[in-house]
Scaffold this active site. Structure first.
Site, PDB file in Angstrom:
ATOM      1  CG  ASP A  84      25.511   5.550  35.175  1.00 39.70           C
ATOM      2  OD1 ASP A  84      24.714   6.478  35.434  1.00 39.70           O
ATOM      3  OD2 ASP A  84      26.110   4.917  36.062  1.00 39.70           O
ATOM      4  CD  GLU A 146      22.832   6.246  40.717  1.00 37.32           C
ATOM      5  OE1 GLU A 146      22.310   6.145  41.838  1.00 37.32           O
ATOM      6  OE2 GLU A 146      22.844   5.293  39.885  1.00 37.32           O
TER       7      GLU A 146
END
Length: 385
Positions: A84, A146
């Site tokens: 991400d 994350e």
């Protein structure tokens, strides 16, 4: 037969797949397309790829791709990264953040440094060993979320996977091994008082005045912690607390009925978040015990513990030898403590620079590519052959 594109084409395709994770639901996206693309490439190279959707979020998933060993396979090396990215500042980029662009020896695009750029380098390093018998398995791990909740890493801990002896988290460290970093928690304190006409204080209970006492208690506690805990291995050698934002009231002539303060705390290794949050709650409740208000503390997200890997461990010493740099510390948090929780010796080591992360015109310097690939080859040879 499917083929794996070259390193630059891999990075181009990864950058082109939006995978923003954000606390704002309007900006939040999934990462499934990214892990599916990585899985296809790795399966072509002979890895066994497992896509593990996050509970209740089928559009978000982790990937565990394993190149099996001929030996007992009770050790192994994980090359780990998150898929991400943070949101981007529309209009502040010189080029489309989802189109890889090369300028002056730099590769621009969202996630090039933090940290989609790590995956093509890991795959390139892996290619050297595809025709060699591995003594221990090699695992490429890609996680979700994350940048916000660490939900991907938390799901892995809950599942007890992957099982390995060593892990390298490819966050941007400028080719220098990192063996410790601070943790982080973000907290909100909400005070509910009673509004009323400002001409008579007895008609209400001011949440803002009570918040004044809360802030005093927080600053006192911060000073106590900084007196009690120091680690000279960090550039800022004490735990930090930042009072980030405050909101309260609605008009000057009304007694403030409610107020909220949000702050972050970044503890050092050895400072357990559960203990710190418990002490915070006690101190803040005590600070307003004589006020006619209610106080509620809540975590804005499940915090991440501080991380420390013994600098005398074989992994740290090997990384120091391969990079030519002594292991150091950073202030930002990573997924490293989640791997440590699973009993995996872990370092943080990647090609990008943290100064480029979360910025417009994020880039990865092309001069970092070959050195990072060589470092990863050395780690694979040491721990898998």
């Amino acid at each position: 037969m499917a083929t794996v594109p070259n390193l630059m084409r891999q990075l181009e395709q990864l950058v082109a797949l939006p995978s923003v994770s954000a606390t704002n639901p309007k900006l939040d996206m999934g990462n499934l397309a990214v892990v599916e693309l990585l899985a296809a490439w790795l399966e072509t190279l002979g890895f066994k790829a497992e896509i593990l959707p996050l509970p209740g979020q089928p559009h978000k998933a982790n990937l565990i791709a394993t190149l099996s060993a001929g030996g007992p396979g009770d050790g192994g090396l994980v090359l780990a990264g998150h898929t991400d990215t943070v949101p981007y500042d529309e209009g502040r980029w010189q080029s489309d953040p989802f189109q890889l662009r090369e300028r002056d020896g730099r590769l621009y695009g969202l996630g090039t440094a933090d940290m989609k750029g790590f995956f093509p380098l890991a795959i390139e390093a892996t290619k050297t060993f595809l025709d060699k018998p591995l003594r221990q398995p090699l695992i490429i791990l890609a996680t979700a979320d994350e940048e916000t909740s660490m939900a991907g890493a938390r799901a892995l801990v809950k599942a007890g996977r992957p099982r390995a002896r060593y892990a390298v988290v490819g966050e941007p460290t400028g080719l220098k091994p990192v063996h410790m970093h601070k943790g982080i928690t973000m907290q909100a304190v909400r005070i509910t008082g009673r509004s009323g006409h400002s001409s008579n204080p007895a008609l209400g209970a001011s949440a803002l005045e009570a918040m004044h006492k809360v802030i005093g208690a927080l600053l006192t506690l911060r000073a106590e912690w900084q007196d009690s805990y120091q680690n000279p291995g960090f550039a800022v050698p004490v735990p930090t607390m930042n009072l980030g934002c405050i909101h309260g009231g609605d008009n000057p002539n009304r007694i403030c009925g409610s107020a909220e303060l949000q702050f972050d705390l970044r503890p050092l290794p050895g400072m357990a978040l559960a203990d710190l949050c418990g002490e915070l709650e006690r101190r803040l409740q005590d600070s307003v015990s004589e006020e006619q208000v209610q106080l509620q503390c809540r975590a804005l997200f499940d915090g991440t513990e501080a991380f420390e890997q013994d600098r005398h461990s074989e992994l740290v010493q090997t990384a120091e030898k391969l990079t030519g740099h002594r292991a150091e510390s950073v202030a930002f948090a990573t997924e490293a403590p989640y791997f440590k929780r699973m009993g995996i010796d872990t370092i943080v080591l990647g090609p990008g620079d943290i100064d480029q992360a979360h910025q417009p015109d994020e880039y990865l310097g092309q001069e970092r590519i070959e050195p990072m690939v060589d470092i990863l080859r050395g780690l694979i040879a040491k721990f898998c052959l």
